[in-house]
Design an enzyme around this catalytic site. Structure first.
Site, PDB file in Angstrom:
ATOM      1  N   TYR A 144      51.265  42.389 177.486  1.00  0.00           N
ATOM      2  CA  TYR A 144      52.660  42.863 177.523  1.00  0.00           C
ATOM      3  C   TYR A 144      52.763  44.155 178.333  1.00  0.00           C
ATOM      4  O   TYR A 144      53.636  44.295 179.200  1.00  0.00           O
ATOM      5  CB  TYR A 144      53.144  43.074 176.084  1.00  0.00           C
ATOM      6  CG  TYR A 144      54.617  43.380 175.939  1.00  0.00           C
ATOM      7  CD1 TYR A 144      55.560  42.347 175.899  1.00  0.00           C
ATOM      8  CD2 TYR A 144      55.072  44.688 175.830  1.00  0.00           C
ATOM      9  CE1 TYR A 144      56.905  42.622 175.747  1.00  0.00           C
ATOM     10  CE2 TYR A 144      56.412  44.967 175.678  1.00  0.00           C
ATOM     11  CZ  TYR A 144      57.333  43.937 175.635  1.00  0.00           C
ATOM     12  OH  TYR A 144      58.675  44.211 175.483  1.00  0.00           O
ATOM     13  N   SER A 153      60.451  47.828 179.546  1.00  0.00           N
ATOM     14  CA  SER A 153      60.185  48.296 178.178  1.00  0.00           C
ATOM     15  C   SER A 153      59.635  49.715 178.258  1.00  0.00           C
ATOM     16  O   SER A 153      59.138  50.130 179.317  1.00  0.00           O
ATOM     17  CB  SER A 153      59.130  47.378 177.538  1.00  0.00           C
ATOM     18  OG  SER A 153      58.640  47.934 176.333  1.00  0.00           O
TER      19      SER A 153
HETATM   20  P1  NAD Z   1      64.233  37.652 171.880  1.00  0.00           P
HETATM   21  O1  NAD Z   1      63.038  36.885 171.434  1.00  0.00           O
HETATM   22  O2  NAD Z   1      65.421  37.756 170.997  1.00  0.00           O
HETATM   23  O3  NAD Z   1      64.726  37.153 173.298  1.00  0.00           O
HETATM   24  C1  NAD Z   1      63.872  36.638 174.267  1.00  0.00           C
HETATM   25  C2  NAD Z   1      64.654  35.629 175.072  1.00  0.00           C
HETATM   26  O4  NAD Z   1      63.780  35.063 176.052  1.00  0.00           O
HETATM   27  C3  NAD Z   1      65.190  34.492 174.200  1.00  0.00           C
HETATM   28  O5  NAD Z   1      66.469  34.130 174.649  1.00  0.00           O
HETATM   29  C4  NAD Z   1      64.191  33.380 174.473  1.00  0.00           C
HETATM   30  O6  NAD Z   1      64.746  32.100 174.288  1.00  0.00           O
HETATM   31  C5  NAD Z   1      63.876  33.651 175.931  1.00  0.00           C
HETATM   32  N1  NAD Z   1      62.629  33.037 176.378  1.00  0.00           N
HETATM   33  C6  NAD Z   1      61.396  33.087 175.812  1.00  0.00           C
HETATM   34  N2  NAD Z   1      60.549  32.322 176.514  1.00  0.00           N
HETATM   35  C7  NAD Z   1      61.254  31.786 177.544  1.00  0.00           C
HETATM   36  C8  NAD Z   1      60.941  30.902 178.591  1.00  0.00           C
HETATM   37  N3  NAD Z   1      59.723  30.392 178.747  1.00  0.00           N
HETATM   38  N4  NAD Z   1      61.924  30.550 179.439  1.00  0.00           N
HETATM   39  C9  NAD Z   1      63.188  31.018 179.289  1.00  0.00           C
HETATM   40  N5  NAD Z   1      63.542  31.867 178.318  1.00  0.00           N
HETATM   41  C10 NAD Z   1      62.577  32.234 177.450  1.00  0.00           C
HETATM   42  O7  NAD Z   1      63.671  39.119 172.250  1.00  0.00           O
HETATM   43  P2  NAD Z   1      64.407  40.428 172.771  1.00  0.00           P
HETATM   44  O8  NAD Z   1      63.937  41.515 171.907  1.00  0.00           O
HETATM   45  O9  NAD Z   1      65.846  40.222 172.994  1.00  0.00           O
HETATM   46  O10 NAD Z   1      63.670  40.610 174.185  1.00  0.00           O
HETATM   47  C11 NAD Z   1      64.315  40.489 175.437  1.00  0.00           C
HETATM   48  C12 NAD Z   1      63.575  41.315 176.485  1.00  0.00           C
HETATM   49  O11 NAD Z   1      63.627  42.694 176.110  1.00  0.00           O
HETATM   50  C13 NAD Z   1      62.104  40.956 176.626  1.00  0.00           C
HETATM   51  O12 NAD Z   1      61.729  41.007 177.982  1.00  0.00           O
HETATM   52  C14 NAD Z   1      61.413  42.063 175.837  1.00  0.00           C
HETATM   53  O13 NAD Z   1      60.112  42.285 176.297  1.00  0.00           O
HETATM   54  C15 NAD Z   1      62.329  43.232 176.118  1.00  0.00           C
HETATM   55  N6  NAD Z   1      62.213  44.327 175.149  1.00  0.00           N
HETATM   56  C16 NAD Z   1      62.551  44.140 173.813  1.00  0.00           C
HETATM   57  C17 NAD Z   1      62.447  45.216 172.932  1.00  0.00           C
HETATM   58  C18 NAD Z   1      62.825  45.099 171.464  1.00  0.00           C
HETATM   59  O14 NAD Z   1      62.574  46.042 170.693  1.00  0.00           O
HETATM   60  N7  NAD Z   1      63.444  44.039 171.018  1.00  0.00           N
HETATM   61  C19 NAD Z   1      61.991  46.442 173.404  1.00  0.00           C
HETATM   62  C20 NAD Z   1      61.652  46.592 174.746  1.00  0.00           C
HETATM   63  C21 NAD Z   1      61.779  45.516 175.618  1.00  0.00           C
END
Ligand code: NAD
Length: 257
Positions: free
Chosen positions: A152, A139
């Site tokens: 985080y 991130s």
């Molecule tokens: P999201 O909530 O849509 O996806 C998260 C995924 O992780 C989902 O598929 C969820 O089911 C899974 N998950 C959660 N807990 C779990 C567990 N215990 N075991 C297995 N799977 C689990 O969120 P996203 O935005 O797609 O985030 C995905 C990654 O990207 C994360 O690591 C997040 O920190 C990172 N990220 C997101 C953003 C953003 O703006 N959306 C920005 C920077 C980084």
């Protein structure tokens, strides 16, 4: 770029960025293994749809990334892992002195320790196959901080450090390990927050996105899951064979500020 014959495992991929990355890897020809902690019909249907759309083998394997043994079992059950995308992640927002201990533990386990367990299980398979790519979805918070996101930010900085160490340990092998650092990405979760923010701030959609949600993203545009998938495919390409131990920001200039 064809990834035909490669098997990619993407943790936390039944929604958002993980799903977008899985789709782009499948579009490039890779067989994909989707994952989350649920075991619903729709999870398996999602994999079947991807398999049909891109003509690849696509499976869904349930495993809870908060549990080290399940992280390792995911890789073992997949049976092959050429590309590992450590994406599963959660968030909680609170001041340090009020941060719930169980939330801290869960964030460190899912966002950081899971990458250690899956990578440890996948590296022997990559070595056997003579090729491997580890892509960690970190991130902008792996490089900078924000208040109220201590767990985080700590976990994502940890992911960046872990990435560098794995890269050094595999440097003389045809294996690379890198981290992608997204800024704000338009996932269904973020999209769902827009109507509420519009109401709270009495602003239209465009203004709420520019002035409230993307205050720290100079481009004033969200990154997309397709762009993150495309960056992952690039890191799996021959052009990226000498890119290892580094971070690629997909953040509209956030970390340039
Ligand atoms: P999201 O909530 O849509 O996806 C998260 C995924 O992780 C989902 O598929 C969820 O089911 C899974 N998950 C959660 N807990 C779990 C567990 N215990 N075991 C297995 N799977 C689990 O969120 P996203 O935005 O797609 O985030 C995905 C990654 O990207 C994360 O690591 C997040 O920190 C990172 N990220 C997101 C953003 C953003 O703006 N959306 C920005 C920077 C980084």
């Amino acid at each position: 770029m064809s990834l035909k014959g490669k098997t990619a495992i993407i943790t936390g991929s039944n929604s958002g960025i993980g799903l977008g990355v899985a789709r782009e890897l499948a579009r490039a020809g890779a067989d994909v293994v989707l994952n989350s902690f649920t075991d619903r019909e729709e999870d398996h249907a999602l994999a079947a749809e991807i398999g049909k759309e891109f003509g690849v083998t696509a499976r869904y394997i349930k495993a809870d990334m908060s549990k080290g043994a399940e992280c390792r079992a995911l890789i073992e059950q997949a049976g092959r892992c050429d590309i590992l995308v450590n994406n599963a992640g959660i968030q909680h927002v609170a001041a340090v002195d009020e941060f719930p201990i169980e939330k801290w533990d869960a964030i460190i386990a899912i966002n950081l320790s899971s990458a250690f367990h899956t990578t440890a299980a996948a590296l022997p398979m990559m070595r056997k196959a003579g090729w491997g790519r580890v892509v960690n979805i970190a991130s902008a918070h792996g490089l900078t901080a924000s208040p109220f996101k201590s767990a985080y930010v700590a976990a994502k900085h940890g992911v960046v450090g872990f990435t560098k160490t794995v890269a050094l340990e595999t440097a003389e092998e045809p294996i690379t390990c890198n981290a992608i650092c997204p800024g704000y990405v338009l996932t269904p979760l973020v999209e769902a927050q827009i109507p509420d923010q519009m109401k709270v701030h009495d602003m239209d959609r465009e203004t709420v996105i520019r002035e409230v949600m993307l205050t720290r993203q100079p481009s004033k545009e969200f990154a997309t899951v397709e762009q993150l998938g495309g960056t992952t495919v690039f890191l799996c390409s021959d052009a990226a064979a000498q890119i290892t131990g580094t971070t690629i920001s997909v953040d509209g200039g956030w970390t340039a500020l």
